[in-house]
Enzyme design. Structure first.
Site, PDB file in Angstrom:
ATOM      1  N   GLU A 136     -53.417 -40.379 -32.879  1.00 56.15           N
ATOM      2  CA  GLU A 136     -53.197 -38.938 -32.996  1.00 56.15           C
ATOM      3  C   GLU A 136     -51.757 -38.571 -32.665  1.00 56.15           C
ATOM      4  O   GLU A 136     -51.301 -38.814 -31.544  1.00 56.15           O
ATOM      5  CB  GLU A 136     -54.127 -38.180 -32.046  1.00 56.15           C
ATOM      6  CG  GLU A 136     -53.942 -36.671 -32.092  1.00 56.15           C
ATOM      7  CD  GLU A 136     -54.801 -35.940 -31.070  1.00 56.15           C
ATOM      8  OE1 GLU A 136     -55.015 -34.728 -31.237  1.00 56.15           O
ATOM      9  OE2 GLU A 136     -55.243 -36.582 -30.087  1.00 56.15           O
ATOM     10  N   GLU A 233     -61.288 -28.447 -29.710  1.00 62.95           N
ATOM     11  CA  GLU A 233     -60.560 -28.956 -28.548  1.00 62.95           C
ATOM     12  C   GLU A 233     -59.580 -27.887 -28.075  1.00 62.95           C
ATOM     13  O   GLU A 233     -58.369 -28.015 -28.231  1.00 62.95           O
ATOM     14  CB  GLU A 233     -59.828 -30.256 -28.892  1.00 62.95           C
ATOM     15  CG  GLU A 233     -59.311 -30.974 -27.651  1.00 62.95           C
ATOM     16  CD  GLU A 233     -58.467 -32.197 -27.969  1.00 62.95           C
ATOM     17  OE1 GLU A 233     -58.523 -33.163 -27.193  1.00 62.95           O
ATOM     18  OE2 GLU A 233     -57.740 -32.178 -28.992  1.00 62.95           O
TER      19      GLU A 233
END
Length: 256
Positions: A136, A233
């Site tokens: 990521e 998130e």
């Protein structure tokens, strides 16, 4: 209109609860899946029980960040033993709770030696498991010095490692902060993507309090044919239950 599915990231949502109770809270709130950051202090059987009780899939977890300020280990030259220990630990825990993916965190590093170290450790991770290995890019505002800072760089890493189970975690929040043009980038990168996350921009708060218009982003993702849960998130300003108007709105929109 087909309904999108959503995953509660329990690193931020219901953070005040023990992880098994947070799983139960996510189920009660209507989420379709859960994901977490670092569950290692929780006995595996407690998580298995909560997941079994709620029938929620655990989408993923992270490798440990290392020491203070590391934000991961796998791109740090000279620390391969630690990095692979963290990878082994994450795989073992994922196997125990049947988590679908493992996010291998790179750490703060730069240069050719870091790139080589990261690729080597990712090859190791991908060879140890059939589960998805995720990488990521993190934006430079929140994670200055993090090795992986753009989707183009992540794509190059994936192409270099060339393992079928290595995928991109496309976090709309990080991409919006660093690169912009979120939906176009996602469309171009979709074959490389293993998971999608989102949060409000720029403060990583509620998605309905954001410069990035999430109904538009969700509609674009739906049009791309994405069917797996999207990871919420974000950091709620107060109680998680009070931050879920966006979820209710998406459910209403899907009904018509």
């Amino acid at each position: 209109m087909s309904a999108l599915k959503f995953s509660a990231n329990l690193g931020f949502l219901w953070k005040d609860l023990p992880l098994p109770e947070a799983i139960r809270a996510a189920h009660a709130a209507g989420f379709d899946a859960v994901e977490c950051h670092w569950p290692y202090a929780v006995p595996e059987d407690e998580l298995r029980a909560a997941l079994s009780e709620t029938a929620l899939p655990m989408l993923g977890l992270n490798t440990r960040i290392g020491g203070d300020g590391d934000i991961g280990l796998s791109a740090l030259p000279g620390r391969a033993v630690e990095a692979r220990g963290a990878i082994d630990e994450a795989i073992d825990y994922a196997d125990a709770i049947d988590a679908q993916a493992i996010h291998v965190m790179a750490g703060r590093a730069a240069g050719a030696a870091a790139a080589e170290q990261f690729a080597d450790n990712l090859r190791y991770a991908c060879a140890q498991t059939r589960r998805t290995i995720l990488i990521e890019p993190l934006n430079r505002h929140d994670a200055p010095g993090y090795f992986l800072s753009s989707t183009d760089q992540a794509r190059q890493v994936i192409e270099t490692v060339a393992a079928p189970n290595l995928k991109l975690m496309f976090d709309c929040y990080h991409v919006a902060r660093s690169e912009g043009d979120v939906t176009t980038r996602l469309r171009h990168l979709l074959p490389f993507v293993g998971h999608i996350q989102f949060a409000g921009v720029p403060g990583r708060g509620n998605p309905d309090e954001s410069e990035l218009h999430h109904p538009t982003v969700f509609a674009a993702i739906r049009a791309m044919g994405w069917t797996r849960p999207l990871g919420a998130e974000y950091r709620p300003a107060g109680a998680t239950e009070d931050s879920l108007d966006w979820l209710a709105a998406e459910r209403r929109a899907a009904i018509g």
